[in-house]
Write an enzyme that holds these catalytic residues in place. Structure first.
Site, short mmCIF file in Angstrom:
data_model
loop_
_atom_site.label_atom_id
_atom_site.label_comp_id
_atom_site.label_asym_id
_atom_site.label_seq_id
_atom_site.Cartn_x
_atom_site.Cartn_y
_atom_site.Cartn_z
N ALA A 238 42.60 47.53 34.74
CA ALA A 238 43.57 48.60 35.00
C ALA A 238 43.91 49.41 33.73
CB ALA A 238 44.84 48.01 35.62
N SER B 131 37.06 47.54 36.53
CA SER B 131 37.74 48.34 37.54
C SER B 131 37.86 47.62 38.88
CB SER B 131 36.96 49.66 37.71
OG SER B 131 37.69 50.57 38.48
N ALA C 236 40.34 45.14 41.70
CA ALA C 236 41.72 45.02 42.20
C ALA C 236 42.15 43.56 42.20
CB ALA C 236 41.81 45.61 43.59
N CYS D 111 45.01 42.49 42.30
CA CYS D 111 46.14 42.30 43.22
C CYS D 111 45.66 42.01 44.64
CB CYS D 111 47.02 43.54 43.22
SG CYS D 111 47.41 44.11 41.55
N ARG E 145 30.91 59.78 35.00
CA ARG E 145 31.85 60.21 33.95
C ARG E 145 31.29 60.10 32.55
NH1 ARG E 145 37.57 58.14 36.48
NH2 ARG E 145 36.66 57.45 38.42
N VAL F 256 34.57 40.84 23.16
CA VAL F 256 34.74 41.17 21.74
C VAL F 256 35.34 39.96 21.02
CG1 VAL F 256 36.02 42.64 20.12
CG2 VAL F 256 34.91 43.63 22.15
N ASP G 145 48.67 44.54 30.29
CA ASP G 145 49.33 43.24 30.19
C ASP G 145 49.33 42.64 28.79
OD1 ASP G 145 49.72 43.40 32.90
OD2 ASP G 145 48.58 41.59 33.41
N TYR H 275 68.08 60.67 59.37
CA TYR H 275 68.37 59.73 60.45
C TYR H 275 67.66 60.15 61.74
CZ TYR H 275 71.06 58.19 64.57
OH TYR H 275 71.43 57.73 65.80
C1 LIG Z 1 46.50 37.22 42.14
C2 LIG Z 1 47.19 38.35 41.45
C3 LIG Z 1 47.90 39.29 42.20
C4 LIG Z 1 48.57 40.34 41.57
N1 LIG Z 1 49.26 41.22 42.33
C5 LIG Z 1 49.89 42.27 41.74
C6 LIG Z 1 50.57 43.24 42.54
O1 LIG Z 1 50.61 43.14 43.77
N2 LIG Z 1 51.17 44.27 41.89
C7 LIG Z 1 51.11 44.42 40.52
O2 LIG Z 1 51.65 45.41 39.99
N3 LIG Z 1 50.45 43.52 39.75
C8 LIG Z 1 49.84 42.45 40.32
N4 LIG Z 1 49.16 41.55 39.56
C9 LIG Z 1 49.08 41.77 38.09
C10 LIG Z 1 47.97 42.75 37.77
O3 LIG Z 1 46.77 42.29 38.28
C11 LIG Z 1 47.88 42.94 36.26
O4 LIG Z 1 49.12 43.39 35.78
C12 LIG Z 1 46.78 43.94 35.90
O5 LIG Z 1 45.52 43.49 36.30
C13 LIG Z 1 46.80 44.19 34.40
O6 LIG Z 1 45.71 45.00 34.04
P1 LIG Z 1 45.14 44.93 32.57
O7 LIG Z 1 44.01 45.90 32.52
O8 LIG Z 1 46.23 45.07 31.58
O9 LIG Z 1 44.64 43.43 32.40
P2 LIG Z 1 43.52 42.61 33.20
O10 LIG Z 1 43.50 42.99 34.61
O11 LIG Z 1 43.75 41.19 32.84
O12 LIG Z 1 42.18 43.10 32.54
C14 LIG Z 1 41.88 42.79 31.21
C15 LIG Z 1 40.36 42.75 31.09
O13 LIG Z 1 40.04 42.52 29.72
C16 LIG Z 1 38.95 41.63 29.65
N5 LIG Z 1 38.97 41.00 28.33
C17 LIG Z 1 39.89 40.13 27.84
N6 LIG Z 1 39.59 39.80 26.58
C18 LIG Z 1 38.45 40.46 26.25
C19 LIG Z 1 37.63 40.52 25.10
N7 LIG Z 1 37.93 39.82 23.99
N8 LIG Z 1 36.55 41.32 25.12
C20 LIG Z 1 36.24 42.05 26.21
N9 LIG Z 1 36.96 42.01 27.36
C21 LIG Z 1 38.07 41.24 27.37
C22 LIG Z 1 39.19 40.67 30.79
O14 LIG Z 1 37.99 40.03 31.18
C23 LIG Z 1 39.74 41.61 31.87
O15 LIG Z 1 38.73 42.11 32.71
C24 LIG Z 1 48.51 40.48 40.16
C25 LIG Z 1 47.79 39.54 39.39
C26 LIG Z 1 47.15 38.49 40.03
C27 LIG Z 1 46.40 37.49 39.20
#
Ligand SMILES: Cc1cc2nc3c(=O)[nH]c(=O)nc-3n(C[C@H](O)[C@H](O)[C@H](O)COP(=O)(O)OP(=O)(O)OC[C@H]3O[C@@H](n4cnc5c(N)ncnc54)[C@H](O)[C@@H]3O)c2cc1C
Length: 445
Positions: A12, A40, A42, A44, A72, A82, A279, A422
């Site tokens: 995300a 890319s 989901a 969630c 793109r 990394v 995150d 309403y």
């Molecule tokens: C089961 C579940 C349900 C969820 N439901 C919801 C919901 O309904 N609503 C909501 O808002 N949020 C929800 N979340 C939380 C949401 O999924 C996360 O907040 C979101 O995915 C964060 O995106 P991100 O890109 O920051 O991190 P991530 O999705 O964790 O992506 C980080 C990416 O970085 C990669 N990565 C990590 N370290 C390295 C490295 N050293 N080198 C290269 N790549 C690396 C990982 O492999 C990963 O693909 C849910 C989470 C889970 C587990």
């Protein structure tokens, strides 16, 4: 900016930053390095994939790596974790030793599940959910068991969503929650509404529970909870996540709340040429007026957009989060936005709380359903601080109303005075949100 832009982490936060950067810089070389097999995707949707409500893993992949290049011009490398960042030389090194120079670097490494220190936590059949492949184990185990038993450790939204998924597959479900009631983030009355739904669905919820260990028992497992041995084919850990910030820390980036990467409201870390989103990073909180760490997909994409603009010379200012979330168990939806009374008191507010239950449309209409609304406001200023809701009626849009009101800095009185529409089959004469706000300002008649 002298290219290339390198993004570490392809979900995300990272893919949003990459796509937004492309919009601002059509000719910039952009490279995404992702440790896993997908970008890319989901996350969630995982509970619904496990339940079979979403048919296949592919349905949860928004775009495959090849389409990013084709559509793109963004190069995506999967299986490219990394291992190190050299901010002086502006080079990242992947686990296989390949070096990738960067002009600007976006760290979007996400979070990883907490694995509590429980004996047996590493046994097969004990899983955490995070990336798409993490859904495979639960699906396989639940499909293979003739009379599946599932133990969920933790009752946050993901735990409850997994309870629903397990029930859909015919499992018997036990939730072990260490706090006094399930879904503690909701506050007592909305949480009680969810607890009622769990009980009606025959989910056993063990509160103030201490999980002492997980043991093998023939082909299956036993979870020892307060001395009782609860059989389980599958144990799902819903015990929270921690920011994946080690790489950034080792590169010299300062960290903040919960050890997440400290960023300013443009998404810049403390190290020149490095941004962070999602995150792995902190985010500004609209009510508290300071950085917090609340890992959510909504925050990750919003931060990714800001970072993608900033790296391409279009600085913005991250507006901030309220930590709004919604979830579902069966017919009951629930969620929260802003801060609860305990957090408000800890921040020096004088919190007041009001709770009202109403109908989602005129109560005499077929299909009318309940919505419980709890609002938190500051007695000194009247400012609305938070809201929590649960019910079988429409919750998410009502939560959005409260979130909007908080973002606009409205008082509880101003929310009570809002002019909602309403019509008997759609919305009641006085919406549950209005009813709660009106009760707070003594206008409940
Ligand atoms: C089961 C579940 C349900 C969820 N439901 C919801 C919901 O309904 N609503 C909501 O808002 N949020 C929800 N979340 C939380 C949401 O999924 C996360 O907040 C979101 O995915 C964060 O995106 P991100 O890109 O920051 O991190 P991530 O999705 O964790 O992506 C980080 C990416 O970085 C990669 N990565 C990590 N370290 C390295 C490295 N050293 N080198 C290269 N790549 C690396 C990982 O492999 C990963 O693909 C849910 C989470 C889970 C587990």
């Amino acid at each position: 900016m002298a290219g290339p832009l390198v993004v570490v982490g392809g979900n995300a936060g990272g893919m949003t930053a990459a796509a937004e950067a492309r919009r601002g810089a059509p000719d910039l070389e952009i490279v995404v390095l992702e440790r896993g097999e997908h970008v890319s995707y989901a996350t969630c949707g995982i509970p619904y994939l496990v339940a079979g409500e979403v048919a296949s893993e592919d349905d949860l992949v928004h775009h495959d790596p090849a389409s990013f290049m084709r559509e793109r011009g963004i190069e995506v490398r999967t299986d490219a974790g990394v291992a190190a960042i050299d901010p002086e030389a502006r080079v990242v090194t992947t686990a296989d030793g390949r070096r990738q120079p960067y002009g600007a670097l976006v760290i979007a490494t996400g979070a990883r599940p907490v694995r509590p220190d429980i004996p047996g936590i590493d046994l097969p059949g004990v899983v955490s959910l995070r990336h798409l492949p993490s859904a495979r184990g639960p699906r396989r185990i639940l499909a293979a068991a003739s009379d599946p038993r599932v133990v969920l450790i933790g009752s946050g939204p993901i735990g409850v969503e997994m309870a629903e998924a397990a029930l859909a597959l015919g499992a018997r479900v036990t939730i072990a929650e260490s706090r006094p009631y399930a879904v503690p983030a909701l506050g007592e009355e909305p949480a009680a509404r969810v607890a009622r739904a769990l009980s009606e669905a025959h989910v056993e919820v063990r509160t103030r529970a201490r999980v002492q260990g997980i043991e093998r028992a023939g082909e299956t497992l036993e979870v020892v909870i307060d001395g009782d041995r609860v059989p389980a084919d599958l144990v799902v850990l819903g015990t929270g996540v921690v920011p994946e910030a080690g790489l950034a820390r080792e590169a010299g980036c300062a960290t903040g709340e919960a050890g997440a990467i400290a960023v300013d409201r443009r998404g810049r870390t403390s190290v020149e040429g490095i941004w962070a989103a999602g995150d792995c990073a902190v985010a500004h909180h609209r009510v508290l007026g300071r950085p917090v760490w609340i890992p959510l997909a909504t925050t990750a994409t919003a931060q990714g957009r800001i970072v993608g603009r900033d790296v391409t010379g279009r600085p913005g200012r991250f507006p901030g989060v309220l930590g709004s979330w919604v979830s579902r168990f069966g017919e009951v939806a629930f969620g929260a936005t802003g801060i609860d009374a305990a957090a408000a008191a800890a921040e020096g507010f004088a919190p007041r709380v009001v709770t009202r239950e109403g109908s989602d449309r005129s109560a005499y209409m077929p299909g009318a359903r309940d919505v419980l609304v709890r609002l938190v406001w500051d007695e000194a200023t009247g400012r609305l601080l938070g809201g929590q809701m649960a019910g079988s009626g429409e919750v998410s849009t009502r939560l959005h109303t409260v979130s909007t009101a908080i973002s606009a800095g409205m008082t509880i009185g101003e929310l009570a005075a809002c002019d909602f529409g309403y019509a008997p089959p759609l919305s009641p004469l006085r919406d549950p949100v209005e009813l709660a706000a009106a009760a707070a300002v003594g206008d409940a008649a």
